[in-house]
Each structure stands twice: as structure tokens, then as C-alpha cells.
Write a protein that holds these residues in place. Sequence first.
Motif, PDB file in Angstrom:
ATOM      1  N   VAL A   1      14.714  -7.867   0.415  1.00  0.00           N
ATOM      2  CA  VAL A   1      15.727  -7.014   1.038  1.00  0.00           C
ATOM      3  C   VAL A   1      16.126  -7.653   2.364  1.00  0.00           C
ATOM      4  CG1 VAL A   1      16.203  -4.737   1.999  1.00  0.00           C
ATOM      5  CG2 VAL A   1      14.840  -4.951  -0.092  1.00  0.00           C
TER       6      VAL A   1
ATOM      7  N   ASN B   1      -6.812  -7.850   0.149  1.00  0.00           N
ATOM      8  CA  ASN B   1      -7.670  -7.592   1.313  1.00  0.00           C
ATOM      9  C   ASN B   1      -9.153  -7.582   0.965  1.00  0.00           C
ATOM     10  OD1 ASN B   1      -8.328  -5.047   0.340  1.00  0.00           O
ATOM     11  ND2 ASN B   1      -6.884  -3.977   1.662  1.00  0.00           N
ATOM     12  N   GLY B   2      -9.986  -7.276   1.961  1.00  0.00           N
ATOM     13  CA  GLY B   2     -11.431  -7.306   1.786  1.00  0.00           C
ATOM     14  C   GLY B   2     -11.986  -6.098   1.054  1.00  0.00           C
TER      15      GLY B   2
ATOM     16  N   THR C   1       0.826  -1.204   0.000  1.00  0.00           N
ATOM     17  CA  THR C   1       0.000   0.000   0.000  1.00  0.00           C
ATOM     18  C   THR C   1       0.863   1.259   0.000  1.00  0.00           C
ATOM     19  OG1 THR C   1      -1.836  -1.118   1.068  1.00  0.00           O
ATOM     20  CG2 THR C   1      -1.705   1.267   1.394  1.00  0.00           C
ATOM     21  N   ALA C   2       1.725   1.385   0.999  1.00  0.00           N
ATOM     22  CA  ALA C   2       2.509   2.620   1.134  1.00  0.00           C
ATOM     23  C   ALA C   2       3.556   2.740   0.023  1.00  0.00           C
ATOM     24  CB  ALA C   2       3.173   2.664   2.506  1.00  0.00           C
TER      25      ALA C   2
ATOM     26  N   GLY D   1      -1.089  -5.503   0.902  1.00  0.00           N
ATOM     27  CA  GLY D   1      -2.406  -5.799   1.460  1.00  0.00           C
ATOM     28  C   GLY D   1      -3.541  -5.371   0.543  1.00  0.00           C
TER      29      GLY D   1
ATOM     30  N   MET E   1     -12.424  -3.131   1.914  1.00  0.00           N
ATOM     31  CA  MET E   1     -13.276  -2.236   2.695  1.00  0.00           C
ATOM     32  C   MET E   1     -12.579  -0.887   2.851  1.00  0.00           C
ATOM     33  SD  MET E   1     -14.398  -4.967   5.636  1.00  0.00           S
ATOM     34  CE  MET E   1     -15.541  -3.864   6.463  1.00  0.00           C
TER      35      MET E   1
ATOM     36  N   ASN F   1     -10.603  -0.362   9.591  1.00  0.00           N
ATOM     37  CA  ASN F   1      -9.605  -1.072   8.799  1.00  0.00           C
ATOM     38  C   ASN F   1      -8.439  -0.143   8.478  1.00  0.00           C
ATOM     39  OD1 ASN F   1     -12.412  -1.833   8.455  1.00  0.00           O
ATOM     40  ND2 ASN F   1     -11.626  -3.538   7.281  1.00  0.00           N
ATOM     41  N   THR F   2      -7.313  -0.720   8.111  1.00  0.00           N
ATOM     42  CA  THR F   2      -6.080   0.068   8.118  1.00  0.00           C
ATOM     43  C   THR F   2      -5.546   0.489   6.757  1.00  0.00           C
ATOM     44  OG1 THR F   2      -5.054  -2.082   8.392  1.00  0.00           O
ATOM     45  CG2 THR F   2      -5.192  -0.684  10.334  1.00  0.00           C
ATOM     46  N   ASN F   3      -6.183   0.040   5.686  1.00  0.00           N
ATOM     47  CA  ASN F   3      -5.612   0.323   4.373  1.00  0.00           C
ATOM     48  C   ASN F   3      -5.676   1.812   4.023  1.00  0.00           C
ATOM     49  OD1 ASN F   3      -4.362  -0.594   1.989  1.00  0.00           O
ATOM     50  ND2 ASN F   3      -6.325  -0.740   0.932  1.00  0.00           N
TER      51      ASN F   3
ATOM     52  N   GLU G   1      10.351  -5.283  -4.302  1.00  0.00           N
ATOM     53  CA  GLU G   1       9.219  -6.035  -3.745  1.00  0.00           C
ATOM     54  C   GLU G   1       9.544  -7.537  -3.710  1.00  0.00           C
ATOM     55  OE1 GLU G   1       6.163  -5.665  -2.260  1.00  0.00           O
ATOM     56  OE2 GLU G   1       6.083  -7.854  -2.359  1.00  0.00           O
ATOM     57  N   ALA G   2       9.244  -8.147  -2.575  1.00  0.00           N
ATOM     58  CA  ALA G   2       9.531  -9.578  -2.413  1.00  0.00           C
ATOM     59  C   ALA G   2       8.596 -10.465  -3.233  1.00  0.00           C
ATOM     60  CB  ALA G   2       9.446  -9.961  -0.933  1.00  0.00           C
TER      61      ALA G   2
ATOM     62  N   ALA H   1       2.131   1.025   7.751  1.00  0.00           N
ATOM     63  CA  ALA H   1       1.217   0.903   8.891  1.00  0.00           C
ATOM     64  C   ALA H   1       1.956   0.750  10.212  1.00  0.00           C
ATOM     65  CB  ALA H   1       0.274  -0.275   8.676  1.00  0.00           C
TER      66      ALA H   1
ATOM     67  N   ASN I   1       7.238  -6.936   8.722  1.00  0.00           N
ATOM     68  CA  ASN I   1       8.548  -7.031   8.071  1.00  0.00           C
ATOM     69  C   ASN I   1       9.419  -5.800   8.260  1.00  0.00           C
ATOM     70  OD1 ASN I   1       7.094  -9.255   7.131  1.00  0.00           O
ATOM     71  ND2 ASN I   1       8.352  -9.356   5.290  1.00  0.00           N
TER      72      ASN I   1
ATOM     73  N   HIS J   1      -6.017  -8.875  10.279  1.00  0.00           N
ATOM     74  CA  HIS J   1      -4.578  -8.813  10.104  1.00  0.00           C
ATOM     75  C   HIS J   1      -4.010  -7.417   9.960  1.00  0.00           C
ATOM     76  CE1 HIS J   1      -6.637 -12.324   8.531  1.00  0.00           C
ATOM     77  NE2 HIS J   1      -7.052 -11.567   7.565  1.00  0.00           N
TER      78      HIS J   1
HETATM   79  C1  LIG Z   1      -6.294 -10.637   4.313  1.00  0.00           C
HETATM   80  C2  LIG Z   1      -6.320  -9.185   4.628  1.00  0.00           C
HETATM   81  C3  LIG Z   1      -7.528  -8.496   4.623  1.00  0.00           C
HETATM   82  C4  LIG Z   1      -7.567  -7.142   4.895  1.00  0.00           C
HETATM   83  N1  LIG Z   1      -8.746  -6.459   4.735  1.00  0.00           N
HETATM   84  C5  LIG Z   1      -8.725  -5.104   4.765  1.00  0.00           C
HETATM   85  C6  LIG Z   1      -9.844  -4.338   4.335  1.00  0.00           C
HETATM   86  O1  LIG Z   1     -10.862  -4.877   3.871  1.00  0.00           O
HETATM   87  N2  LIG Z   1      -9.761  -2.984   4.426  1.00  0.00           N
HETATM   88  C7  LIG Z   1      -8.657  -2.347   4.899  1.00  0.00           C
HETATM   89  O2  LIG Z   1      -8.648  -1.115   4.994  1.00  0.00           O
HETATM   90  N3  LIG Z   1      -7.565  -3.049   5.277  1.00  0.00           N
HETATM   91  C8  LIG Z   1      -7.559  -4.396   5.179  1.00  0.00           C
HETATM   92  N4  LIG Z   1      -6.413  -5.091   5.466  1.00  0.00           N
HETATM   93  C9  LIG Z   1      -5.237  -4.339   5.949  1.00  0.00           C
HETATM   94  C10 LIG Z   1      -4.507  -3.508   4.882  1.00  0.00           C
HETATM   95  O3  LIG Z   1      -4.491  -4.147   3.630  1.00  0.00           O
HETATM   96  C11 LIG Z   1      -3.087  -3.230   5.392  1.00  0.00           C
HETATM   97  O4  LIG Z   1      -3.168  -2.542   6.604  1.00  0.00           O
HETATM   98  C12 LIG Z   1      -2.246  -2.403   4.435  1.00  0.00           C
HETATM   99  O5  LIG Z   1      -2.099  -3.051   3.206  1.00  0.00           O
HETATM  100  C13 LIG Z   1      -0.889  -2.137   5.073  1.00  0.00           C
HETATM  101  O6  LIG Z   1      -0.057  -1.481   4.170  1.00  0.00           O
HETATM  102  P1  LIG Z   1       1.522  -1.458   4.348  1.00  0.00           P
HETATM  103  O7  LIG Z   1       2.036  -0.599   3.243  1.00  0.00           O
HETATM  104  O8  LIG Z   1       1.846  -1.080   5.743  1.00  0.00           O
HETATM  105  O9  LIG Z   1       2.003  -2.951   4.189  1.00  0.00           O
HETATM  106  P2  LIG Z   1       1.735  -4.004   3.031  1.00  0.00           P
HETATM  107  O10 LIG Z   1       0.620  -3.570   2.175  1.00  0.00           O
HETATM  108  O11 LIG Z   1       1.662  -5.316   3.710  1.00  0.00           O
HETATM  109  O12 LIG Z   1       3.037  -3.930   2.125  1.00  0.00           O
HETATM  110  C14 LIG Z   1       4.297  -4.386   2.468  1.00  0.00           C
HETATM  111  C15 LIG Z   1       4.977  -4.905   1.209  1.00  0.00           C
HETATM  112  O13 LIG Z   1       6.358  -5.040   1.457  1.00  0.00           O
HETATM  113  C16 LIG Z   1       6.817  -6.252   0.923  1.00  0.00           C
HETATM  114  N5  LIG Z   1       7.977  -6.662   1.718  1.00  0.00           N
HETATM  115  C17 LIG Z   1       7.991  -6.983   3.026  1.00  0.00           C
HETATM  116  N6  LIG Z   1       9.234  -7.285   3.431  1.00  0.00           N
HETATM  117  C18 LIG Z   1      10.042  -7.143   2.347  1.00  0.00           C
HETATM  118  C19 LIG Z   1      11.421  -7.318   2.157  1.00  0.00           C
HETATM  119  N7  LIG Z   1      12.238  -7.652   3.149  1.00  0.00           N
HETATM  120  N8  LIG Z   1      11.921  -7.117   0.912  1.00  0.00           N
HETATM  121  C20 LIG Z   1      11.096  -6.745  -0.113  1.00  0.00           C
HETATM  122  N9  LIG Z   1       9.768  -6.552   0.032  1.00  0.00           N
HETATM  123  C21 LIG Z   1       9.248  -6.759   1.256  1.00  0.00           C
HETATM  124  C22 LIG Z   1       5.642  -7.180   1.074  1.00  0.00           C
HETATM  125  O14 LIG Z   1       5.757  -8.275   0.197  1.00  0.00           O
HETATM  126  C23 LIG Z   1       4.464  -6.270   0.799  1.00  0.00           C
HETATM  127  O15 LIG Z   1       4.118  -6.259  -0.570  1.00  0.00           O
HETATM  128  C24 LIG Z   1      -6.369  -6.456   5.225  1.00  0.00           C
HETATM  129  C25 LIG Z   1      -5.163  -7.136   5.252  1.00  0.00           C
HETATM  130  C26 LIG Z   1      -5.111  -8.476   4.935  1.00  0.00           C
HETATM  131  C27 LIG Z   1      -3.789  -9.171   4.939  1.00  0.00           C
END
Ligand SMILES: Cc1cc2nc3c(=O)[nH]c(=O)nc-3n(C[C@H](O)[C@H](O)[C@H](O)COP(=O)(O)OP(=O)(O)OC[C@H]3O[C@@H](n4cnc5c(N)ncnc54)[C@H](O)[C@@H]3O)c2cc1C
Length: 609
Positions: free
Chosen positions: A279, A152-153, A72-73, A148, A155, A589-591, A93-94, A579, A319, A545
Motif C-alpha cells: 500500500v 518472533n520469539g 498481528t493486529a 511479527g 514469548m 514483549n509487545t505481541n 499484505e506486503a 503497536a 510502516n 524490535h
Molecule cells: C524478531 C522479532 C522478535 C520478537 N519477539 C517477540 C516475542 O517473543 N514476544 C512478543 O510478544 N513480541 C515479540 N516481537 C514483537 C511483536 O511480534 C510485535 O510487536 C507485533 O507483531 C506487532 O504487531 P503489529 O500488528 O503492530 O505489526 P506487525 O506484526 O509488524 O504487522 C504489520 C504488517 O503490515 C505489513 N505492512 C507494513 N507496511 C505495509 C504496506 N505499506 N502495505 C502492505 N502491508 C504492509 C507488514 O508486512 C506486516 O505483516 C518480536 C518482533 C520481532 C520482529
Amino acid sequence: MPLLFEAFIYLLIGAVSASLTTDYYQKLISQETAKSLTYELPKKNEEFRSGFESNEINDYGIYDVVIVGAGTAGCILATRLSEIRKISILLIEAGGEENDFNQIPGMWPYNQFSEFNWGYYTIPQKHSCLGMNNSQCILVRAKVIGGGSSINGAMYVRGNCKDYDNWAALGNRGWSCKEVLPYFKKSENSQVEGDEGYHGIGGFWNIEYSLPSFPLFDTFINGSLEMNLPFIDYNGRTQFGVSKLQSNIKRGRRQSFGTAFLNNARKRSNLKVVTKALVTKITIDRRSKRATGVEFVTGNKKFRVRATKEVIVSAGAINTPQLLMLSGIGPRSHLRDLKIPLVADLPVGKNLIEHPVVTWVVRSNYIAPNTSTEESVEQYLSGLGPLTKGANIDGLSFFHTRNNSGEGPAIQLVMAAPPAVVSPLFQRTQNFNDTISQAYAKLLQPQTDIGWYVILLHEKSRGRIQLQSTNPIDFPNIDLNMFEEQEDVDILGEGMQYAFRLFQTEAFQKINATVLDDPICSNFEKNSKKYLECVIRNYASSGYHRAGATDAMGPDRRKFVVDDKLRVHGVENLRVVDASIFPLGVSGNTNAPTAMVAEKGADIIKSEL
Ligand SMILES: Cc1cc2nc3c(=O)[nH]c(=O)nc-3n(C[C@H](O)[C@H](O)[C@H](O)COP(=O)(O)OP(=O)(O)OC[C@H]3O[C@@H](n4cnc5c(N)ncnc54)[C@H](O)[C@@H]3O)c2cc1C
Ligand SMILES: *[C@@H]1O[C@H](CO)[C@@H](O)[C@H](O)[C@H]1NC(C)=O
Ligand SMILES: *[C@@H]1O[C@H](CO)[C@@H](O)[C@H](O)[C@H]1NC(C)=O
Ligand SMILES: *[C@@H]1O[C@H](CO)[C@@H](O)[C@H](O)[C@H]1NC(C)=O
Ligand SMILES: *[C@@H]1O[C@H](CO)[C@@H](O)[C@H](O)[C@H]1NC(C)=O
Ligand SMILES: *[C@@H]1O[C@H](CO)[C@@H](O)[C@H](O)[C@H]1NC(C)=O
Ligand SMILES: *[C@@H]1O[C@H](CO)[C@@H](O)[C@H](O)[C@H]1NC(C)=O
């Protein structure tokens, strides 16, 4: 005549290609759902081992900015920062690319048993997850472009104004509700009937309703109105009430940040995206305490890349702390135990927050029609129907259970209309142990059972991420530690009692809503405190999650990891944007909140570049 003939051919081709498309999706769905039923989640990052263990280290060149993680971020940051053409960016990206299957919102549970999930479980828990195999809750984390947002869902929930005012009250300048609202609106292209002044139009990220609503949606609204909840836009003036779900979809298809954002930027020559690349370390100049780049593994090879301006870690709430600790940034004693040389002594991995959720089933005499996959696919291709909904969810509500006016709502209640929770995957998504799995398999009826998610939004208990070893091929140890604090059990119990009262309303009695006896707790009197506690400690799991606070934002480096400009305390040229920086939980929800953090983070970084 020729015109008519042409029209005929055109129609014919149209019909043939439509049925080819329908065929394609039907096959895709049957293949992928079958695969996920038996898919074994990995226990380590084995696919990267041979590259990691190779002795040779290759040079990947120099970029201005290196971003770790295209979730997401990361997708938002890469898109926004690459607007400045003179800045060169590497996004690592992994996981791999998205596909046609994960674009279908209704298939979201199946992505959890695929290569799009890292494969994490908690360590065995003391106070929660007691009905799960070995008392371990499953903890889904995305591993794919879009993170995510790709699994994700879908929402779309922003949380409560108080959440961000509480962030600001910790000393974070610029993060109050009023100051973050423009960043929510910036991403958004809203198609919903929302409150005036609260929604953005023309942003990259499409938000719409999934249509048509399920017949039981009206039951939910009517019942909630009987409970005196107002009908509202929960992303608007007030969050307390009942509402129709706003989804991040476009004409029924998922709007991940890969599709909605990154695709706009991938053609830019100043942005390079590497997938299937792990990474393993942030390189830091020990004398100047300055991040200089990262090391990563891809295609069985190890690389080092330099970043002249910034390394930005956007690897998510699990992570990111793992990578920081592997790089010498974390609690002194934990790093000493693992003999990792210390770069900065910071509370990384502490204060893990989660939204515990009880998933619950209620029987009704409403019988969902049997819709064939073919019919659903045809509807989906015109942007409609059940496949456009994450887990058959249409309605949700937010409320307090007692006088806790200093925070946003205590509980989020979500209804999943039948046939939903009873997919054969239900047992696996919950990691229920065999006793419970078998009992549920006998009990559940796909077409009459309504799924309920009762979600605790502001838990008092705190979990922790620690390293299992110094090897990035090993998963970190994740201790959610839900329900250590009794108050969390009490408030979630009150949320369940609220739901029980909802099932007593006239609207729900019309469909004879009946709470089913569960396999473990039925020896307690239903609705008693003991019963609720039994249900919560056995069945509650990681609430979709969404963990945070493992690299919390705040001024005091004894308590927080990053400052209000998202810079890691005491290390130069290193930021965390994801996040994990939420210093306190959000009421939903956190997205979308993560997207807001990334939009704001991108502006902060741009102003300094
Ligand atoms: C099953 C599920 C359902 C959900 N439902 C909802 C919903 O309906 N609505 C909502 O608002 N939120 C929902 N969420 C939560 C939301 O999607 C997350 O909070 C959001 O995506 C977090 O964003 P982020 O950028 O912090 O991390 P992420 O989106 O998790 O991104 C991190 C990325 O970094 C990559 N990465 C990690 N470590 C490494 C590494 N060492 N080297 C290279 N790449 C790496 C990962 O592969 C991943 O792609 C859900 C989450 C899940 C898992
Ligand atoms: C499953 O969990 C329940 C509740 O803790 C317990 O009573 C039961 O013995 C467990 N079953 C198995 C097979 O572990
Ligand atoms: C909901 O309430 C409205 C207005 O009272 C009524 O017309 C409708 O039939 C109700 N629907 C359901 C499903 O209860
Ligand atoms: C729907 O299909 C299931 C399984 O194929 C069958 O048992 C059930 O009777 C059908 N229900 C209706 C309402 O057609
Ligand atoms: C709720 O608490 C607030 C302060 O915490 C107080 O001002 C208010 O009077 C309380 N309301 C009720 C109904 O008890
Ligand atoms: C739980 O563990 C048992 C025994 O190891 C195993 O057979 C079962 O498949 C597991 N259940 C889940 C949901 O993984
Ligand atoms: C209502 O549900 C209960 C429990 O499932 C069942 O025993 C009863 O027959 C149902 N009544 C009606 C009218 O459907």
C-alpha cells in the motif's frame, strides 16, 4: 492373520512416512539456515518499483473495510470483523505466505535474514549502537502473513496492570487494566498452570509451555529464589518474580496469527486477502477530510480500491507512520519540507519507544549435549524439544532496580540456555562491527555459554520516524535514539548488576558461572559504572524490535495521533490499530498487548458498523 498383516503394513507405512517427514524437515532446516547466513537484506522496496512507476492505475473495486497489513493486529481484525457476514473486507499484505520453516519456533533468528524481514537499520546513532557497523542497529520488522507473530520469539507476555492504568490516566477511556483484561483472555487458549481468573480457555490462540525444560532452567529458578524473587505466573496476579516462559505454540509449533486466527476466516466469502501487495497511499477526500480507500502495487501493477466505511491501518510501528505521512498526515513542518500536501497536522512518527536490550554471555562448566538435527526434528514432530523454543529460552524474571513504584517492572531478564546465542548468525543479528565480530568468533563456545538478555522496559529517551523521501519505495529514516537520557543507561546498568549478583548465587556457582571479558570494555574495572556504560552504549540494541507510540493514543491532538476509539484525529473513516498506538511502553514483549489492542479495536468497530 489378516489383522496382524494389516497392522504390520500400517506400521510400515507409518514408519516410512515418519522418516520421510524427518528427512523433509532436516533438509528444510539445512537449506534455510544456510541461505540465511549469506542472505542480503534489501535496502529499498525494489520489488514494487516497476508497478509503482507504471502510469496506469487499475480499479480494484469497492469494499466496506480495507485493512492495511496482515500482521498481528491485521489478522485479528480481519478475522473478527468478517464474522459479520454483510461486511466486505479487503486485507492487503506486503509479504507472502508462511511456510513450514517459520513454523519452527527454534528457527526464529534465521527468519530475520530472509524475505520475511523488511531490512531496516537505524540511521547512525549518537548515544547507542556504537559497536555496530557504522553505529547502526538492525531493526527487524516482519513482512509476511502474521507479521511479527510469524517470526518472533513466541514469548507470551502481557505486561503490567499499571501499564494500562497509565494509558487510561492519559485520558483514554476504556483502556484501564480491568477493562483490557477480558480482551487478553478472549484470544487465549491457555494450557499453562496460571493464576485463577487471569487466563482464557477456548480462544483461537494456544498458549503452552515448551517442554521439556533445559537442565539449566532449574539453576535459573534456584538462583532467582536465592535473590528473593518469588516463583510466579507473570501473566497473573503479580508480574514481579521469576517464572517459566509461556509460549504461543501449539504442540510445539508456532501459533502465529496467520495460523491461529486468519486461517479460520480465509474461507469466508466476505473476506479477500491480497499478498505481495504494497500500500503506497491512503486516498483522502481533501474537502471532507474523509478516507476513501487506498492505492497499492502488486504484480507490477498499480491499483486503487475504495472503502465505503473504513480504512484501517495495521502496518506496524514503523510502516504505519510512514504510510500516514506519505498520505499527508503528520507533522506540518516535516511534510512541508517534503512538499506533501497537508491533510492533518499530527505528531506522527514522534515518541518512538523501544525496549533496549543488552545481550550478554556467561561461561559455565555445564556442557550442553550435542543433539543432531535428526534427533531435534524427531522431537519437534512430537511437539517437544529445543526446536519448540524461541532461542532456547525457558526462564525469565521481572523486577525493579530502585524505588519506581509508579510503573511496572523496570527490567526483564531472560536466559537462553546453551547452545543458543553462539549460532553463526549471532554477529549478523546484532550487526556487530568487524572488530567485535572477530573477537566474539574467537571467544564464544557454543556448548557452555549462556546467553542473557537484560531488557530496559521503560526507557525515557524517545526516537523518531521520518520520511526519507516522498517515494514509498524508499525506507523511512528510523532514529531509535536510545540512551539519550542518562537515566536509561543507569537503570539498565543496575539490571546488569542484578544479573552479576545472580551469577554469584549458590545455584550459579555450582556451574561456575563466569562473566566473560568482552572485546571493547575490558579496560574498565568490571562492574564499575564506566564499564556498564561502555557495554550498554556499544552493545545494546533494539530489544526484540518492539517499537511503539509513533501514532500514540490520547485525547489531545497536539500530542496524540488517534483517540481512544483508535480514530485518527481530524480525519474521518480512518483508524490505526497496531503497536504504534501504545501511548506508553508496556512492561514486556509487545505481541500479546498488540493482540489485545486488535481484539478491543474490533469490538469498538463492530459496535459502530
Ligand atoms: C524478531 C522479532 C522478535 C520478537 N519477539 C517477540 C516475542 O517473543 N514476544 C512478543 O510478544 N513480541 C515479540 N516481537 C514483537 C511483536 O511480534 C510485535 O510487536 C507485533 O507483531 C506487532 O504487531 P503489529 O500488528 O503492530 O505489526 P506487525 O506484526 O509488524 O504487522 C504489520 C504488517 O503490515 C505489513 N505492512 C507494513 N507496511 C505495509 C504496506 N505499506 N502495505 C502492505 N502491508 C504492509 C507488514 O508486512 C506486516 O505483516 C518480536 C518482533 C520481532 C520482529
Ligand atoms: C567497532 O566498535 C568499537 C567500539 O566503538 C571500536 O573501538 C572499533 O574501532 C570498531 N571497529 C571497526 C572496524 O569499526
Ligand atoms: C534446585 O533446588 C532444589 C531444592 O533445593 C534442589 O533439589 C535442586 O537440586 C536444585 N537444582 C539445581 C539445578 O540447582
Ligand atoms: C559436540 O560437537 C562439537 C563439534 O562437532 C565437538 O567439538 C564437541 O567436542 C562435541 N561435544 C560433545 C560434548 O560431544
Ligand atoms: C517508594 O516511593 C513511594 C512513592 O513514590 C513512597 O510512597 C514509598 O515510601 C517509597 N518506598 C521506599 C522503600 O522508599
Ligand atoms: C560490517 O561491515 C563490514 C565492512 O563493510 C562488512 O565486511 C561486514 O560483513 C559487516 N558486518 C555485518 C555484521 O554486517
Ligand atoms: C571456573 O571458570 C573459570 C573461568 O572460566 C576457570 O578459570 C576455572 O577453571 C573454572 N573452575 C571450575 C571449577 O570449573
